[in-house]
Design an enzyme around this catalytic site. Structure first.
Site, PDB file in Angstrom:
ATOM      1  N   HIS A   1       1.710   0.186  -2.357  1.00 46.25           N
ATOM      2  CA  HIS A   1       0.781  -0.936  -2.561  1.00 46.25           C
ATOM      3  C   HIS A   1      -0.539  -0.434  -3.172  1.00 46.25           C
ATOM      4  CE1 HIS A   1      -1.810  -4.319  -1.458  1.00 46.25           C
ATOM      5  NE2 HIS A   1      -0.840  -4.962  -0.871  1.00 46.25           N
TER       6      HIS A   1
ATOM      7  N   ARG B   1      -8.070  -0.084   3.643  1.00 44.61           N
ATOM      8  CA  ARG B   1      -8.167  -0.976   2.476  1.00 44.61           C
ATOM      9  C   ARG B   1      -8.416  -0.146   1.212  1.00 44.61           C
ATOM     10  NH1 ARG B   1      -5.985  -5.294   2.217  1.00 44.61           N
ATOM     11  NH2 ARG B   1      -7.066  -6.206   4.015  1.00 44.61           N
TER      12      ARG B   1
ATOM     13  N   ASP C   1      -1.654 -13.605  -6.758  1.00 43.60           N
ATOM     14  CA  ASP C   1      -0.791 -12.901  -5.804  1.00 43.60           C
ATOM     15  C   ASP C   1       0.641 -13.196  -6.221  1.00 43.60           C
ATOM     16  OD1 ASP C   1      -0.675 -12.767  -2.124  1.00 43.60           O
ATOM     17  OD2 ASP C   1       0.436 -11.689  -3.704  1.00 43.60           O
TER      18      ASP C   1
ATOM     19  N   ARG D   1       2.362   2.236   7.535  1.00 46.08           N
ATOM     20  CA  ARG D   1       0.997   2.597   7.105  1.00 46.08           C
ATOM     21  C   ARG D   1       0.021   2.761   8.264  1.00 46.08           C
ATOM     22  NH1 ARG D   1      -1.576  -3.002   4.586  1.00 46.08           N
ATOM     23  NH2 ARG D   1      -0.705  -4.416   6.145  1.00 46.08           N
TER      24      ARG D   1
ATOM     25  N   GLU E   1       1.623  -3.050  -7.545  1.00 45.63           N
ATOM     26  CA  GLU E   1       2.420  -2.455  -6.479  1.00 45.63           C
ATOM     27  C   GLU E   1       3.870  -2.320  -6.902  1.00 45.63           C
ATOM     28  OE1 GLU E   1      -0.169  -5.684  -4.137  1.00 45.63           O
ATOM     29  OE2 GLU E   1       1.715  -5.160  -3.167  1.00 45.63           O
TER      30      GLU E   1
HETATM   31  O1  TA6 Z   1       0.534  -7.418  -1.975  1.00 48.58           O
HETATM   32  C1  TA6 Z   1      -0.242  -8.574  -1.887  1.00 48.58           C
HETATM   33  C2  TA6 Z   1      -0.373  -8.946  -0.422  1.00 48.58           C
HETATM   34  O2  TA6 Z   1       0.878  -9.282   0.127  1.00 48.58           O
HETATM   35  C3  TA6 Z   1      -1.392 -10.087  -0.314  1.00 48.58           C
HETATM   36  O3  TA6 Z   1      -0.763 -11.314   0.011  1.00 48.58           O
HETATM   37  C4  TA6 Z   1      -2.355  -9.591   0.764  1.00 48.58           C
HETATM   38  O4  TA6 Z   1      -1.908  -9.965   2.039  1.00 48.58           O
HETATM   39  C5  TA6 Z   1      -2.282  -8.093   0.519  1.00 48.58           C
HETATM   40  O5  TA6 Z   1      -0.888  -7.847   0.343  1.00 48.58           O
HETATM   41  C6  TA6 Z   1      -2.931  -7.215   1.546  1.00 48.58           C
HETATM   42  O6  TA6 Z   1      -2.288  -7.316   2.751  1.00 48.58           O
HETATM   43  P1  TA6 Z   1      -2.927  -6.510   4.014  1.00 48.58           P
HETATM   44  O7  TA6 Z   1      -1.915  -6.679   5.090  1.00 48.58           O
HETATM   45  O8  TA6 Z   1      -3.093  -5.094   3.578  1.00 48.58           O
HETATM   46  O9  TA6 Z   1      -4.256  -7.154   4.254  1.00 48.58           O
END
Ligand code: TA6
Length: 305
Positions: free
Chosen positions: A171, A75, A216, A101, A275
């Protein structure tokens, strides 16, 4: 577990690059040079940390509650979403944002550039598991240059005989003073898909992006540079890109951050994702035998409110 001694012998650069294992079992590269510091996990080719010498706070946000376990997404930093963005279009059992990832990558090269920046190249290691999830002949590499700016080149080589269609994103999580105080310029007038509550409403951006709730959004058909203005940390963060036609802006706000469980207490207040992507209708087609690159450059400037 990687052979740290062999990695340091082969790719270590004294005063620039050293490999170590962090609690949880991941192997990372610690980069230190005249421009600043960075940390890159071999898993996912994942830039976890970047702090130019000029900055008192890291530019990339990394959750205090992040897990660093093999196979688990980290994260924060700059996760690589590939070869799809968001949920898989046909199979909900496949991992959101693809598998890049959370699988091992291998170091291909490290070198010091003329301006004393450090350049690192890694490549995703294909396995029977990755091919089962995505049966295409595509090679994924990442080249990371830690200098006055952070430059990342995500390269996809289509070595197969057919064209492939894919989604992707760098991201990036950026560290900010407080989400309620910042604004993001560069997306004025762009159409976006509003993904809050699983929605898909198409809307238009008026003025800079500001935040007062879960946000989002997939901004479409934009190659614009974005600028995060942060009065609390008194800096602007520039996010420039090429080879990307979507920009995703995300902050989970409190309820979703709590549900996700790895933001830590109020961690969501100190981060925003900008992103650089090819997502939704901007999915990219790579002709057989050709190469596609998604490139970003991040840098900061001081800003007195
Ligand atoms: O980029 C935004 C997103 O698609 C959100 O909807 C949220 O799911 C975020 O990515 C993080 O996703 P993750 O799979 O890393 O928890």
């Amino acid at each position: 577990m990687a052979d740290l001694a062999a990695l340091n012998r082969r790719f270590g650069l004294s005063g620039h690059v050293a490999f170590r294992e962090i609690p949880g079992g991941l192997t990372v590269m610690e980069v230190t040079n005249a421009h600043g510091t960075a940390t890159i996990a071999l898993q996912g080719g994942h830039v976890m940390h970047w702090q130019p010498k000029s900055e008192v706070a890291p530019v990339l946000w990394l959750s205090r509650a992040a897990s660093f376990a093999p196979g688990k997404s980290i994260r924060g930093g700059v996760p690589v979403c590939w070869p799809w963005f968001g949920p898989h279009a046909a199979n909900p059992k496949l991992p959101a944002h693809g598998f890049a990832r959370t699988v091992p990558w291998e170091v291909r090269a490290t070198r010091v550039l003329d301006d004393n920046a450090t350049e690192i190249t890694l490549a995703l290691v294909e396995t029977a598991q990755t091919r089962a999830m995505w049966p295409h002949q595509a090679k994924l590499s990442i080249s990371i240059t830690v200098g006055a700016r952070l430059r990342i080149v995500l390269g996809t080589e289509n070595s197969g005989k057919e064209d492939i269609v894919m989604g992707e994103a760098l991201h990036a999580y950026f560290q900010i003073g407080d989400i309620a105080d910042i604004r993001i310029g560069g997306l004025e007038g762009c159409d976006y898909l509003d993904k809050v509550d699983g929605g898909n409403e198409r809307r238009r951006q008026h003025g800079p992006v500001i935040f007062s709730a879960e946000t989002d959004r997939i901004y479409l058909n934009t190659q614009a540079e974005c600028v995060i203005t942060d009065p609390r940390l008194q800096r602007r963060i520039h996010v420039a890109k090429s080879g990307s036609r979507s920009t995703v802006v995300w902050n989970p706000w409190t309820a979703k951050a709590d549900r996700m469980g790895d933001f830590g207490p109020d961690g969501w207040r100190g981060m925003v994702c900008v992103e650089s992507a090819n997502a939704a209708e901007n999915a990219v087609t790579i002709r057989h035998g050709s190469r596609h690159e998604l490139v970003v450059e991040y840098w900061t400037e001081q800003y007195a409110a």
